[in-house]
Design a protein around this motif. Structure first.
Motif, PDB file in Angstrom:
ATOM      1  N   TRP A  36       0.852  -1.180   0.000  1.00 49.87           N
ATOM      2  CA  TRP A  36       0.000   0.000   0.000  1.00 49.87           C
ATOM      3  C   TRP A  36       0.891   1.233   0.000  1.00 49.87           C
ATOM      4  O   TRP A  36       1.921   1.266   0.695  1.00 49.87           O
ATOM      5  N   TYR A  37       0.476   2.229  -0.753  1.00 51.29           N
ATOM      6  CA  TYR A  37       1.206   3.480  -0.876  1.00 51.29           C
ATOM      7  C   TYR A  37       0.203   4.604  -0.674  1.00 51.29           C
ATOM      8  O   TYR A  37      -1.007   4.416  -0.797  1.00 51.29           O
ATOM      9  N   ARG A  38       0.715   5.784  -0.405  1.00 51.81           N
ATOM     10  CA  ARG A  38      -0.181   6.929  -0.305  1.00 51.81           C
ATOM     11  C   ARG A  38       0.526   8.184  -0.787  1.00 51.81           C
ATOM     12  O   ARG A  38       1.745   8.284  -0.730  1.00 51.81           O
ATOM     13  N   GLN A  39      -0.284   9.112  -1.248  1.00 54.51           N
ATOM     14  CA  GLN A  39       0.253  10.390  -1.705  1.00 54.51           C
ATOM     15  C   GLN A  39      -0.599  11.499  -1.121  1.00 54.51           C
ATOM     16  O   GLN A  39      -1.789  11.636  -1.458  1.00 54.51           O
ATOM     17  N   ALA A  40       0.011  12.268  -0.242  1.00 56.17           N
ATOM     18  CA  ALA A  40      -0.666  13.403   0.371  1.00 56.17           C
ATOM     19  C   ALA A  40      -0.550  14.609  -0.547  1.00 56.17           C
ATOM     20  O   ALA A  40       0.362  14.685  -1.378  1.00 56.17           O
ATOM     21  N   PRO A  41      -1.436  15.570  -0.396  1.00 59.33           N
ATOM     22  CA  PRO A  41      -1.376  16.767  -1.244  1.00 59.33           C
ATOM     23  C   PRO A  41      -0.014  17.441  -1.165  1.00 59.33           C
ATOM     24  O   PRO A  41       0.502  17.705  -0.070  1.00 59.33           O
TER      25      PRO A  41
END
Length: 114
Positions: A36-41
């Motif tokens: 799982w990966y995430r990209q914040a603003p």
């Protein structure tokens, strides 16, 4: 054709929980480690955690103890249970094959806010 589809995001208050799902097709899911990966603003995409084909998990320090990954190899689905959510967990969340970043799904938006 590899296909990754994330779902389950939404708006949640701090301290709340969400469970994300990742449905996949087009490759041998049961044989591959997934992440799982995430990209914040305004930030780069970051790795959140991984799960081996056998179910062994590892997480980045910021989510350790709050997030839990699991997988159902029979259904070609992976999950991310997110508890004790914080505003800094706000991001678009993606799943992917560990070691192969050619394919990405559309992601699912998680917003942690009052």
């Amino acid at each position: 054709q590899v296909h990754l589809a994330e779902s389950g995001g939404g708006l949640v208050q701090p301290g709340g929980s969400l469970r994300l799902s990742c449905s996949v097709s087009g490759f041998d899911f049961s044989a591959r480690a997934m992440g799982w990966y995430r990209q914040a603003p305004g930030k780069q995409r970051e790795f959140v955690g991984g799960i081996t084909s056998g179910g062994t998990t590892n997480y980045v320090a910021s989510v350790e103890g709050r997030f839990a990954m699991s997988r159902d190899n029979a259904k070609n689905v992976m999950y991310l249970q997110m508890n004790s959510l914080r505003p800094e967990d706000t991001a678009v969340y993606y799943c992917n094959i560990v070691g192969d970043t050619r394919f990405w799904g559309q992601g699912t938006q998680v917003v942690v806010s009052t």
